[in-house]
Design a protein around this motif. Structure first.
Motif, PDB file in Angstrom:
ATOM      1  N   GLY A 156       0.745  -1.099  -0.067  1.00 14.98           N
ATOM      2  CA  GLY A 156       0.083   0.111   0.093  1.00 14.98           C
ATOM      3  C   GLY A 156       0.880   1.329  -0.070  1.00 14.98           C
ATOM      4  N   ALA A 157       0.173   2.359  -0.458  1.00 18.82           N
ATOM      5  CA  ALA A 157       0.886   3.702  -0.485  1.00 18.82           C
ATOM      6  C   ALA A 157       1.549   4.044   0.820  1.00 18.82           C
ATOM      7  CB  ALA A 157       0.066   4.626  -0.882  1.00 18.82           C
ATOM      8  N   TYR A 158       0.750   3.685   2.006  1.00 23.68           N
ATOM      9  CA  TYR A 158       1.219   4.114   3.373  1.00 23.68           C
ATOM     10  C   TYR A 158       2.378   3.192   3.644  1.00 23.68           C
ATOM     11  CZ  TYR A 158      -1.865   7.985   3.776  1.00 23.68           C
ATOM     12  OH  TYR A 158      -2.582   9.022   3.618  1.00 23.68           O
ATOM     13  N   ASP A 159       2.417   1.944   3.255  1.00 21.86           N
ATOM     14  CA  ASP A 159       3.608   0.991   3.488  1.00 21.86           C
ATOM     15  C   ASP A 159       4.653   1.387   3.235  1.00 21.86           C
ATOM     16  OD1 ASP A 159       2.015  -0.654   4.947  1.00 21.86           O
ATOM     17  OD2 ASP A 159       1.298  -1.478   3.081  1.00 21.86           O
ATOM     18  N   ILE A 160       4.699   2.114   1.591  1.00 22.58           N
ATOM     19  CA  ILE A 160       5.880   2.635   1.060  1.00 22.58           C
ATOM     20  C   ILE A 160       6.287   3.740   1.827  1.00 22.58           C
ATOM     21  CG2 ILE A 160       6.603   3.581  -1.259  1.00 22.58           C
ATOM     22  CD1 ILE A 160       4.585   1.318  -2.459  1.00 22.58           C
ATOM     23  N   LEU A 161       5.430   4.786   2.171  1.00 21.31           N
ATOM     24  CA  LEU A 161       5.606   5.977   2.677  1.00 21.31           C
ATOM     25  C   LEU A 161       6.374   5.870   4.012  1.00 21.31           C
ATOM     26  CD1 LEU A 161       5.205   9.125   2.529  1.00 21.31           C
ATOM     27  CD2 LEU A 161       3.196   8.912   3.855  1.00 21.31           C
ATOM     28  N   GLU A 162       6.150   4.816   4.688  1.00 23.07           N
ATOM     29  CA  GLU A 162       6.642   4.483   6.080  1.00 23.07           C
ATOM     30  C   GLU A 162       8.218   4.095   5.761  1.00 23.07           C
ATOM     31  OE1 GLU A 162       7.710   4.185   9.960  1.00 23.07           O
ATOM     32  OE2 GLU A 162       6.012   5.361   8.984  1.00 23.07           O
ATOM     33  N   ARG A 163       8.494   3.324   4.626  1.00 27.02           N
ATOM     34  CA  ARG A 163       9.909   3.082   4.259  1.00 27.02           C
ATOM     35  C   ARG A 163      10.559   4.241   4.035  1.00 27.02           C
ATOM     36  NH1 ARG A 163      10.571  -2.087   2.192  1.00 27.02           N
ATOM     37  NH2 ARG A 163      12.873  -1.304   1.782  1.00 27.02           N
ATOM     38  N   LEU A 164       9.794   5.277   2.976  1.00 30.74           N
ATOM     39  CA  LEU A 164      10.566   6.403   2.646  1.00 30.74           C
ATOM     40  C   LEU A 164      10.760   7.226   3.994  1.00 30.74           C
ATOM     41  CD1 LEU A 164       8.491   7.161  -0.569  1.00 30.74           C
ATOM     42  CD2 LEU A 164      10.674   6.345  -0.436  1.00 30.74           C
ATOM     43  N   ARG A 165      10.052   7.366   4.769  1.00 33.47           N
ATOM     44  CA  ARG A 165      10.053   8.230   5.783  1.00 33.47           C
ATOM     45  C   ARG A 165      11.422   7.778   6.834  1.00 33.47           C
ATOM     46  NH1 ARG A 165       9.836   8.049  10.721  1.00 33.47           N
ATOM     47  NH2 ARG A 165       8.833   6.042  10.926  1.00 33.47           N
ATOM     48  N   GLN A 166      11.494   6.400   6.847  1.00 33.81           N
ATOM     49  CA  GLN A 166      12.504   5.866   7.800  1.00 33.81           C
ATOM     50  C   GLN A 166      13.937   6.187   6.976  1.00 33.81           C
ATOM     51  OE1 GLN A 166      11.871   1.635   7.995  1.00 33.81           O
ATOM     52  NE2 GLN A 166       9.997   2.055   9.477  1.00 33.81           N
ATOM     53  N   GLU A 167      13.781   6.321   5.766  1.00 33.47           N
ATOM     54  CA  GLU A 167      15.093   6.343   4.978  1.00 33.47           C
ATOM     55  C   GLU A 167      15.502   8.162   4.627  1.00 33.47           C
ATOM     56  OE1 GLU A 167      14.797   4.097   1.537  1.00 33.47           O
ATOM     57  OE2 GLU A 167      14.573   2.215   2.546  1.00 33.47           O
ATOM     58  N   GLY A 168      14.431   8.707   5.283  1.00 34.62           N
ATOM     59  CA  GLY A 168      14.695  10.169   5.075  1.00 34.62           C
ATOM     60  C   GLY A 168      14.406  10.813   3.408  1.00 34.62           C
ATOM     61  N   LEU A 169      13.406  10.050   3.142  1.00 37.98           N
ATOM     62  CA  LEU A 169      12.839  10.530   1.625  1.00 37.98           C
ATOM     63  C   LEU A 169      11.773  11.142   1.485  1.00 37.98           C
ATOM     64  CD1 LEU A 169      14.332   7.403  -0.204  1.00 37.98           C
ATOM     65  CD2 LEU A 169      15.290   9.833  -0.405  1.00 37.98           C
ATOM     66  N   GLY A 170      11.120  11.506   2.619  1.00 43.15           N
ATOM     67  CA  GLY A 170       9.626  12.148   2.739  1.00 43.15           C
ATOM     68  C   GLY A 170       9.005  11.498   3.573  1.00 43.15           C
ATOM     69  N   SER A 171       8.017  12.331   4.096  1.00 43.73           N
ATOM     70  CA  SER A 171       6.999  11.844   5.150  1.00 43.73           C
ATOM     71  C   SER A 171       5.461  12.143   4.891  1.00 43.73           C
ATOM     72  CB  SER A 171       7.465  12.174   6.739  1.00 43.73           C
ATOM     73  OG  SER A 171       7.222  13.687   6.546  1.00 43.73           O
ATOM     74  N   GLN A 172       5.313  12.826   3.984  1.00 45.85           N
ATOM     75  CA  GLN A 172       3.998  13.518   3.477  1.00 45.85           C
ATOM     76  C   GLN A 172       3.298  12.387   2.416  1.00 45.85           C
ATOM     77  OE1 GLN A 172       2.188  15.735   5.365  1.00 45.85           O
ATOM     78  NE2 GLN A 172       4.260  15.393   6.516  1.00 45.85           N
ATOM     79  N   PRO A 173       2.129  11.919   2.580  1.00 48.51           N
ATOM     80  CA  PRO A 173       1.580  11.108   1.455  1.00 48.51           C
ATOM     81  C   PRO A 173       1.964  11.541   0.214  1.00 48.51           C
ATOM     82  CG  PRO A 173       0.074  11.472   3.538  1.00 48.51           C
ATOM     83  CD  PRO A 173       1.230  12.446   3.633  1.00 48.51           C
ATOM     84  N   PRO A 174       1.817  12.964  -0.411  1.00 45.03           N
ATOM     85  CA  PRO A 174       1.998  13.071  -1.719  1.00 45.03           C
ATOM     86  C   PRO A 174       3.129  12.483  -2.430  1.00 45.03           C
ATOM     87  CG  PRO A 174       1.131  14.953  -0.571  1.00 45.03           C
ATOM     88  CD  PRO A 174       1.295  14.208   0.246  1.00 45.03           C
ATOM     89  N   VAL A 175       4.335  12.348  -1.530  1.00 43.58           N
ATOM     90  CA  VAL A 175       5.412  11.840  -1.922  1.00 43.58           C
ATOM     91  C   VAL A 175       5.386  10.559  -2.497  1.00 43.58           C
ATOM     92  CG1 VAL A 175       7.886  11.215  -1.069  1.00 43.58           C
ATOM     93  CG2 VAL A 175       6.802  13.359  -0.271  1.00 43.58           C
ATOM     94  N   ALA A 176       4.876   9.815  -1.758  1.00 46.89           N
ATOM     95  CA  ALA A 176       4.542   8.341  -2.191  1.00 46.89           C
ATOM     96  C   ALA A 176       3.608   8.242  -3.430  1.00 46.89           C
ATOM     97  CB  ALA A 176       4.105   7.316  -1.065  1.00 46.89           C
TER      98      ALA A 176
END
Length: 160
Positions: free
Chosen positions: A52-72
């Motif tokens: 899901g988009a929020y699963d991907i967003l969580e990974r991106l957040r952990q890696e410092g690549l973004g934390s807002q839903p529009p990023v994913a």
């Protein structure tokens, strides 16, 4: 890039081949495979499960690549639009395309036991849907077929 079905295999080859194809196609088409888009595609290639988009967003957040839903969502929209990923309607989730070099009608087999998703390719013009479309003068622009069931491992009860 061939289909692995439900067999166990090293996803490294899937990731490397898929990323290479995406980089090549983006270069040819003048598209930007930004670091976030590339990382989202890598995440999708890491396993044959829909995310899901929020699963991907969580990974991106952990890696410092973004934390807002529009990023994913923006990265996923780009990947789906250009055929590097598919949206699994049934799961409201996404998978990497395992046939990115081919124009195709994807068919998804979704295991309800282990959540593995396998992509195959349908030949719509040769099937019933293509026949009905031809008879009615309908032009099919996009199809997605999804089937839910049990993979061989889950049928035998050997899933971990």
């Amino acid at each position: 890039m061939g289909s692995h079905g439900f067999d166990q295999h090293d996803h490294t080859a899937c990731r490397i081949g898929g990323l290479s194809e995406a980089e090549s196609r983006c270069a040819q088409a003048g598209l930007q495979l930004t670091p976030v888009r590339r990382r989202v595609l890598e995440i999708l290639y890491e396993q044959h499960k829909a995310l899901g988009a929020y699963d991907i967003l969580e990974r991106l957040r952990q890696e410092g690549l973004g934390s807002q839903p529009p990023v994913a969502y923006r990265a996923l929209d780009f990947l789906v639009t250009h055929g590097f990923a598919h949206r699994i309607e049934r799961l409201n989730a996404f998978v990497a395309c395992h046939h990115p070099a081919e124009s195709h009608a994807p068919v998804f087999l979704i295991c309800r036991g282990c959540s593995t998703v396998v992509e195959g390719v349908a030949e719509i013009p040769a099937g019933n849907l293509g026949r009905v479309a031809q008879e009615t003068g309908f032009l099919i622009e996009r199809t997605v077929t999804e089937a839910e069931g049990l993979c061989p491992t889950c049928q035998s009860g050997d899933s971990a």
